[in-house]
Write an enzyme that holds these catalytic residues in place. Structure first.
Site, PDB file in Angstrom:
ATOM      1  N   TYR A 141       0.864  -1.186   0.000  1.00  0.00           N
ATOM      2  CA  TYR A 141       0.000   0.000   0.000  1.00  0.00           C
ATOM      3  C   TYR A 141       0.893   1.225   0.000  1.00  0.00           C
ATOM      4  CZ  TYR A 141      -3.126   3.656   1.735  1.00  0.00           C
ATOM      5  OH  TYR A 141      -3.846   4.818   1.869  1.00  0.00           O
TER       6      TYR A 141
ATOM      7  N   GLU B  53      -3.753   7.342  -4.036  1.00  0.00           N
ATOM      8  CA  GLU B  53      -3.531   6.087  -3.311  1.00  0.00           C
ATOM      9  C   GLU B  53      -3.392   4.925  -4.293  1.00  0.00           C
ATOM     10  OE1 GLU B  53      -6.041   4.786   0.346  1.00  0.00           O
ATOM     11  OE2 GLU B  53      -6.948   3.840  -1.390  1.00  0.00           O
TER      12      GLU B  53
END
Ligand code: GDP
Ligand code: MN
Length: 359
Positions: free
Chosen positions: A99, A183
């Protein structure tokens, strides 16, 4: 206010800023067929995460499975949203899922880099959790920030450079697009050691809209077509209202009669552009078309594909005079070159040649 982009739009921005994203195909029609080698992952384009768990991300191994997935995802809502667009992408050989994000840290009034070793489904919900690895950013991610992140992820040395490039792309996307969040989850490490953005989420700052020429699916009507003069001899196609107006003016300036105003918007897909060419070719007195595309979100290679497709499928398409520059320009030129379609150096050459053709 923030404006959440769909995954494919977010990936177009990331890619325009140098990030590696899987090769993909936009699917909007149940009859669409795979244009990329199987297996593919078919992903529903809706403004929410959690699609994987909800059946909105489907791996397909055959043409039949592709058609079934496409038909289902275009007709049944996922997580309460009915998608009109799907993204079909090359399936990745996933070794690890990470991530990574850059977002605005309001308390410290700066951007911050967030990371987690376990990317993939569900990690977003702990995005503001102490478990997130954070690196405050004073400007562009520097060597120290990149070093820290690389150490945290414990990646093989061969990926140091790729991780640095991803950080730079995220930062560039965030700052130049006025994003509140960029993101990538998961950032995939593939079996052959590539770092690739398998999913992306971008939230743009609405208040900055005046600084941009944004054309996203959520914004109303991206294609605007106006017939200016039924007797006009030179048609035009451009992306962005300003460029479309300038193109009309330039045609007039070259001594020809502009037939129409056409803004094809940003991130236009092939079908949309082919439909636009068809409409142009149906104008009664049309003898030439000026195509003036400045690729930002719109990729020149996709525009080139659309032009080639239009020349094949639109009967009585008048000669095209094309200016094509910006994102993926080189690929766009190559596509047109191999189809024997000339590109002209600037708008003036286009309108002059079109005016000459039309007289
Ligand atoms: P989300 O559930 O809405 O966040 O959608 P994602 O794009 O993140 O997809 C969900 C999950 O599908 C990912 O976290 C991966 O674990 C899994 N997945 C498996 N193979 C692939 C692939 O080839 N591409 C992508 N994008 N995801 C894959
Ligand atoms: Mn995801």
């Amino acid at each position: 206010m923030q404006m959440r982009l769909l995954e494919y739009e977010a990936k177009q921005l990331l890619s325009a800023h140098g990030a590696l994203v899987p090769s993909g195909q936009i699917v909007t029609n149940p009859d669409d067929v795979p244009k990329l080698p199987l297996p593919l992952v078919v992903k529903v384009q809706i403004p929410t995460g959690g699609r994987g768990k909800a059946g909105g991300v489907q791996k397909v191994n055959t043409d039949n499975q592709f058609s079934e997935s496409v038909e289902q995802l275009l007709s049944e809502p996922v997580l309460g949203y009915q998608a009109s667009t799907l993204l079909a992408e090359e399936a990745l050989q996933v070794k690890r899922e990470l991530y990574i994000a850059i977002t605005v840290d309001r308390t410290h009034r700066k951007l911050v880099l967030l990371a987690h070793k376990q990317g993939g489904i569900d990690i977003e919900s702990s995005a503001h959790d102490s478990k997130m690895f954070t690196v405050p950013l004073d400007g562009k991610p520097n060597d120290e920030a990149q070093q820290k992140l690389f150490g945290y992820f414990k990646l093989p040395e061969s990926l140091r450079r790729q991780l640095r490039d991803i950080c730079q792309s995220l930062w560039k996307t965030c700052t130049s697009e006025d994003a509140l969040l960029v993101e990538v989850n998961p950032l995939v490490v593939t079996n052959d050691d590539q770092l690739i953005c398998a999913d992306a989420k971008i939230e743009l700052d609405d208040a900055a809209a005046f600084r941009h020429d944004w054309h996203f699916e959520q914004t109303p009507a991206s294609t605007q077509f106006v017939v200016l003069d039924e007797q006009g001899t030179v048609g035009s196609m451009a992306n962005g209202a300003g460029l479309a107006m300038a193109t009309v003016d330039a045609i007039q300036g070259a001594g020809a009669t502009p037939a129409n105003f056409l803004d094809v918007g940003g991130g236009t897909n092939t079908d949309g552009m082919v439909a636009a060419f068809k409409k142009l070719s149906e104008l009664p007195n049309i003898r030439a078309i000026v195509v003036n595309i400045f690729g930002g979100i719109t990729r020149c290679n996709e525009v080139a594909d659309a032009i080639v497709a239009a020349r094949k499928s639109v009967s009585e398409l008048p000669p095209l005079f094309i200016r094509l520059t910006g994102t993926n320009e080189r690929e766009g030129r190559e596509i047109l070159q191999s189809a024997d379609v000339p590109i002209l150096p600037d708008l003036k050459s286009c309108v002059d040649a079109a005016a000459k053709e039309a007289t």
